[in-house]
Design a protein around this motif. Structure first.
Motif, PDB file in Angstrom:
ATOM      1  N   ILE A   1       0.838  -1.204   0.000  1.00 23.57           N
ATOM      2  CA  ILE A   1       0.000   0.000   0.000  1.00 23.57           C
ATOM      3  C   ILE A   1       0.870   1.250   0.000  1.00 23.57           C
ATOM      4  CG2 ILE A   1      -1.606   1.363   1.411  1.00 23.57           C
ATOM      5  CD1 ILE A   1      -2.858  -1.381   2.247  1.00 23.57           C
ATOM      6  N   ALA A   2       1.886   1.263   0.839  1.00 28.26           N
ATOM      7  CA  ALA A   2       2.772   2.429   0.938  1.00 28.26           C
ATOM      8  C   ALA A   2       3.459   2.717  -0.381  1.00 28.26           C
ATOM      9  CB  ALA A   2       3.812   2.206   2.029  1.00 28.26           C
ATOM     10  N   GLY A   3       3.795   1.676  -1.126  1.00 30.64           N
ATOM     11  CA  GLY A   3       4.497   1.859  -2.387  1.00 30.64           C
ATOM     12  C   GLY A   3       3.637   2.408  -3.504  1.00 30.64           C
ATOM     13  N   LEU A   4       2.325   2.345  -3.370  1.00 32.72           N
ATOM     14  CA  LEU A   4       1.430   2.830  -4.426  1.00 32.72           C
ATOM     15  C   LEU A   4       1.540   4.342  -4.596  1.00 32.72           C
ATOM     16  CD1 LEU A   4      -1.728   0.655  -3.714  1.00 32.72           C
ATOM     17  CD2 LEU A   4      -0.009   0.327  -5.512  1.00 32.72           C
TER      18      LEU A   4
ATOM     19  N   VAL B   1      -0.597   8.013   1.093  1.00 32.68           N
ATOM     20  CA  VAL B   1      -0.725   7.098   2.226  1.00 32.68           C
ATOM     21  C   VAL B   1      -0.336   7.813   3.513  1.00 32.68           C
ATOM     22  CG1 VAL B   1       0.170   4.980   3.281  1.00 32.68           C
ATOM     23  CG2 VAL B   1      -0.395   5.014   0.850  1.00 32.68           C
ATOM     24  N   ALA B   2       0.770   8.545   3.485  1.00 34.97           N
ATOM     25  CA  ALA B   2       1.260   9.240   4.676  1.00 34.97           C
ATOM     26  C   ALA B   2       0.260  10.280   5.184  1.00 34.97           C
ATOM     27  CB  ALA B   2       2.605   9.892   4.388  1.00 34.97           C
ATOM     28  N   SER B   3      -0.505  10.872   4.287  1.00 34.22           N
ATOM     29  CA  SER B   3      -1.433  11.929   4.703  1.00 34.22           C
ATOM     30  C   SER B   3      -2.874  11.436   4.877  1.00 34.22           C
ATOM     31  CB  SER B   3      -1.401  13.074   3.683  1.00 34.22           C
ATOM     32  OG  SER B   3      -1.896  12.638   2.429  1.00 34.22           O
ATOM     33  N   PHE B   4      -3.099  10.143   4.718  1.00 35.26           N
ATOM     34  CA  PHE B   4      -4.459   9.607   4.816  1.00 35.26           C
ATOM     35  C   PHE B   4      -5.023   9.782   6.221  1.00 35.26           C
ATOM     36  CE2 PHE B   4      -7.409   6.285   6.038  1.00 35.26           C
ATOM     37  CZ  PHE B   4      -8.385   6.428   5.066  1.00 35.26           C
ATOM     38  N   CYS B   5      -6.278  10.220   6.273  1.00 32.48           N
ATOM     39  CA  CYS B   5      -7.049  10.287   7.516  1.00 32.48           C
ATOM     40  C   CYS B   5      -8.450   9.779   7.211  1.00 32.48           C
ATOM     41  CB  CYS B   5      -7.158  11.719   8.024  1.00 32.48           C
ATOM     42  SG  CYS B   5      -5.620  12.382   8.631  1.00 32.48           S
ATOM     43  N   PRO B   6      -9.074   9.101   8.161  1.00 35.61           N
ATOM     44  CA  PRO B   6     -10.442   8.656   7.918  1.00 35.61           C
ATOM     45  C   PRO B   6     -11.391   9.845   7.761  1.00 35.61           C
ATOM     46  CG  PRO B   6      -9.774   8.152  10.168  1.00 35.61           C
ATOM     47  CD  PRO B   6      -8.591   8.721   9.472  1.00 35.61           C
TER      48      PRO B   6
ATOM     49  N   LEU C   1      -9.878  -1.999  14.232  1.00 35.54           N
ATOM     50  CA  LEU C   1      -8.558  -2.227  14.814  1.00 35.54           C
ATOM     51  C   LEU C   1      -7.588  -2.823  13.795  1.00 35.54           C
ATOM     52  CD1 LEU C   1      -9.514  -3.604  18.336  1.00 35.54           C
ATOM     53  CD2 LEU C   1      -8.502  -1.384  17.802  1.00 35.54           C
ATOM     54  N   ILE C   2      -8.072  -3.759  13.009  1.00 34.56           N
ATOM     55  CA  ILE C   2      -7.232  -4.379  11.982  1.00 34.56           C
ATOM     56  C   ILE C   2      -6.840  -3.353  10.924  1.00 34.56           C
ATOM     57  CG2 ILE C   2      -7.188  -6.094  10.119  1.00 34.56           C
ATOM     58  CD1 ILE C   2      -9.058  -7.802  11.973  1.00 34.56           C
ATOM     59  N   ILE C   3      -7.821  -2.571  10.478  1.00 33.24           N
ATOM     60  CA  ILE C   3      -7.547  -1.544   9.464  1.00 33.24           C
ATOM     61  C   ILE C   3      -6.592  -0.493  10.027  1.00 33.24           C
ATOM     62  CG2 ILE C   3      -8.600   0.350   8.162  1.00 33.24           C
ATOM     63  CD1 ILE C   3     -11.085  -1.541   7.890  1.00 33.24           C
ATOM     64  N   ASN C   4      -6.783  -0.125  11.288  1.00 30.00           N
ATOM     65  CA  ASN C   4      -5.898   0.859  11.914  1.00 30.00           C
ATOM     66  C   ASN C   4      -4.467   0.329  11.951  1.00 30.00           C
ATOM     67  OD1 ASN C   4      -4.990   3.119  13.308  1.00 30.00           O
ATOM     68  ND2 ASN C   4      -5.479   2.245  15.283  1.00 30.00           N
ATOM     69  N   ARG C   5      -4.289  -0.921  12.300  1.00 31.38           N
ATOM     70  CA  ARG C   5      -2.952  -1.522  12.329  1.00 31.38           C
ATOM     71  C   ARG C   5      -2.331  -1.491  10.932  1.00 31.38           C
ATOM     72  NH1 ARG C   5       1.717  -2.637  14.855  1.00 31.38           N
ATOM     73  NH2 ARG C   5       2.547  -4.615  14.226  1.00 31.38           N
ATOM     74  N   LEU C   6      -3.126  -1.871   9.933  1.00 34.62           N
ATOM     75  CA  LEU C   6      -2.635  -1.891   8.557  1.00 34.62           C
ATOM     76  C   LEU C   6      -2.235  -0.489   8.100  1.00 34.62           C
ATOM     77  CD1 LEU C   6      -2.130  -3.355   5.867  1.00 34.62           C
ATOM     78  CD2 LEU C   6      -4.560  -3.025   5.358  1.00 34.62           C
ATOM     79  N   MET C   7      -3.057   0.494   8.385  1.00 28.46           N
ATOM     80  CA  MET C   7      -2.748   1.857   7.948  1.00 28.46           C
ATOM     81  C   MET C   7      -1.578   2.445   8.730  1.00 28.46           C
ATOM     82  SD  MET C   7      -4.386   2.430   5.302  1.00 28.46           S
ATOM     83  CE  MET C   7      -3.773   4.095   5.105  1.00 28.46           C
ATOM     84  N   THR C   8      -1.458   2.116  10.000  1.00 25.97           N
ATOM     85  CA  THR C   8      -0.308   2.594  10.770  1.00 25.97           C
ATOM     86  C   THR C   8       0.988   2.058  10.165  1.00 25.97           C
ATOM     87  OG1 THR C   8      -1.612   2.774  12.801  1.00 25.97           O
ATOM     88  CG2 THR C   8       0.782   2.601  13.054  1.00 25.97           C
ATOM     89  N   LEU C   9       1.005   0.764   9.876  1.00 28.46           N
ATOM     90  CA  LEU C   9       2.184   0.177   9.243  1.00 28.46           C
ATOM     91  C   LEU C   9       2.434   0.798   7.870  1.00 28.46           C
ATOM     92  CD1 LEU C   9       1.663  -3.579  10.159  1.00 28.46           C
ATOM     93  CD2 LEU C   9       3.494  -2.092  10.990  1.00 28.46           C
ATOM     94  N   SER C  10       1.370   1.000   7.106  1.00 25.88           N
ATOM     95  CA  SER C  10       1.508   1.598   5.775  1.00 25.88           C
ATOM     96  C   SER C  10       2.111   2.992   5.860  1.00 25.88           C
ATOM     97  CB  SER C  10       0.152   1.674   5.068  1.00 25.88           C
ATOM     98  OG  SER C  10      -0.370   0.390   4.844  1.00 25.88           O
ATOM     99  N   LYS C  11       1.677   3.772   6.849  1.00 30.45           N
ATOM    100  CA  LYS C  11       2.217   5.118   7.019  1.00 30.45           C
ATOM    101  C   LYS C  11       3.688   5.076   7.417  1.00 30.45           C
ATOM    102  CE  LYS C  11      -1.993   7.639   7.945  1.00 30.45           C
ATOM    103  NZ  LYS C  11      -2.395   8.914   8.494  1.00 30.45           N
TER     104      LYS C  11
END
Length: 80
Positions: free
Chosen positions: A15-18, A23-28, A60-70
């Motif tokens: 995801i980060a590579g896309l 990705v770094a600036s994504f917020c819900p 929680l799962i999505i938050n973990r994924l997005m934290t790692l992606s960021k």
């Protein structure tokens, strides 16, 4: 480390590579944040349905994924 963490890391790196800057600036969205806040309040009051409890687990799962992606996106941006 459980295998699922390995998969989460792989997905996060992908995801980060896309588009690292997006990705770094994504917020819900405000709507998604409001829903999560609502569910967390209900959870504190111990009034969640099974469906709502599952929804929090998904957040929680999505938050973990997005934290790692960021994290990966930040590394990519710093390496440029």
């Amino acid at each position: 480390m459980p295998e699922s963490f390995g998969l989460l890391n792989e997905l996060a790196e992908f995801i980060a590579g896309l588009d690292p800057s997006k990705v770094a600036s994504f917020c819900p969205s405000p709507e998604a944040q409001y829903r999560l806040d609502f569910l967390l309040t209900k959870q504190k009051e111990k009034k969640l349905t099974a469906e709502e409890d599952n929804e929090i687990l998904n957040y929680l799962i999505i938050n973990r994924l997005m934290t790692l992606s960021k994290i990966y996106a930040g590394r990519l941006l710093r390496s440029k």
